[in-house]
Design a protein around this motif. Structure first.
Motif, PDB file in Angstrom:
ATOM      1  N   CYS A  11       0.840  -1.199   0.000  1.00 60.22           N
ATOM      2  CA  CYS A  11       0.000   0.000   0.000  1.00 60.22           C
ATOM      3  C   CYS A  11       0.873   1.246   0.000  1.00 60.22           C
ATOM      4  N   GLY A  13      -0.502   4.259   0.732  1.00 62.51           N
ATOM      5  CA  GLY A  13      -1.297   5.269   1.422  1.00 62.51           C
ATOM      6  C   GLY A  13      -0.462   6.123   2.365  1.00 62.51           C
ATOM      7  N   CYS A  16      -2.880   7.317   6.204  1.00 63.84           N
ATOM      8  CA  CYS A  16      -3.373   6.520   7.327  1.00 63.84           C
ATOM      9  C   CYS A  16      -2.287   5.606   7.885  1.00 63.84           C
ATOM     10  N   ASP A  66      -2.034  -4.494   1.941  1.00 65.55           N
ATOM     11  CA  ASP A  66      -2.880  -3.302   1.872  1.00 65.55           C
ATOM     12  C   ASP A  66      -3.188  -2.740   3.251  1.00 65.55           C
ATOM     13  N   CYS A  68      -5.748  -0.681   3.967  1.00 64.01           N
ATOM     14  CA  CYS A  68      -7.183  -0.583   4.263  1.00 64.01           C
ATOM     15  C   CYS A  68      -7.956  -1.454   3.282  1.00 64.01           C
ATOM     16  N   LYS A  70      -9.763  -0.948   0.885  1.00 62.83           N
ATOM     17  CA  LYS A  70      -9.867  -0.612  -0.547  1.00 62.83           C
ATOM     18  C   LYS A  70      -8.913  -1.483  -1.372  1.00 62.83           C
ATOM     19  N   CYS A  72      -5.843  -1.493  -2.702  1.00 62.00           N
ATOM     20  CA  CYS A  72      -5.271  -0.988  -3.964  1.00 62.00           C
ATOM     21  C   CYS A  72      -4.170  -1.889  -4.514  1.00 62.00           C
TER      22      CYS A  72
HETATM   23  S1  SF4 Z   1      -5.121   0.395   0.330  1.00 60.05           S
HETATM   24 FE1  SF4 Z   1      -6.134   2.123   1.384  1.00 60.05          FE
HETATM   25  S2  SF4 Z   1      -4.474   3.228   2.435  1.00 60.05           S
HETATM   26 FE2  SF4 Z   1      -3.515   1.882   0.868  1.00 60.05          FE
HETATM   27  S3  SF4 Z   1      -3.284   3.166  -0.974  1.00 60.05           S
HETATM   28 FE3  SF4 Z   1      -5.270   2.119  -1.125  1.00 60.05          FE
HETATM   29  S4  SF4 Z   1      -6.784   3.552  -0.238  1.00 60.05           S
HETATM   30 FE4  SF4 Z   1      -4.734   4.223   0.426  1.00 60.05          FE
END
Ligand code: SF4
Length: 134
Positions: A11, A13, A16, A66, A68, A70, A72
């Motif tokens: 991730c 991100g 967070c 990851d 969160c 989502k 990604c």
């Molecule tokens: S998995 Fe969540 S925290 Fe990581 S890049 Fe995607 S939206 Fe951002």
């Protein structure tokens, strides 16, 4: 790095705690726990079309980490390489609060956060070892 076998896409991100822990845990695996077996792949570059990252992911197994739900890194791997060998979703493992926490700088991490990094690093190692012995 001749015996490198597995790519880990973490991730990216920046907003967070889950992202921070994902990246620190991935680095720990690469630099300390499974040296020479793992390389980290850059998620933004991978999504942007980085040839080296995508070519690697087509040939070698990839584990997505990851921060969160989502997911990604997992989604990008499935989209551009077709297969993901292992996945970790930190919000599933550590609760949704990890995605909401605004502690994002390594400077602000407390002992409890470093314990989370160690825990996630161990989870990544488990996935790596599963791939190696398959
Ligand atoms: S998995 Fe969540 S925290 Fe990581 S890049 Fe995607 S939206 Fe951002």
């Amino acid at each position: 790095m001749a015996d490198t076998q597995i790519g880990v896409i973490s991730c990216s991100g920046e907003e967070c705690l889950g992202g921070t822990i994902s990246r620190l845990a991935t680095r720990k695996v690469m630099e300390n726990l499974r040296v020479g077996k793992v390389v980290s792949l850059c998620l933004p570059l991978y999504i942007a079309g980085g040839k080296e990252e995508r070519d690697f992911a087509k040939v070698y197994p990839v584990i997505a980490v990851d921060g969160c739900n989502k997911c990604c890194a997992k989604r990008a791997t499935l989209k551009y390489s077709g297969e993901v060998k292992g996945t970790l979703d930190l919000s599933e493992l550590m609760g949704e609060d990890i995605a909401l926490s605004k502690i994002v700088s390594a400077r602000d991490l407390k002992e409890e956060h470093y314990q989370m990094v160690n825990q996630i690093a161990e989870e990544i190692c488990r996935k790596v070892d599963q791939v190696i012995i398959r």
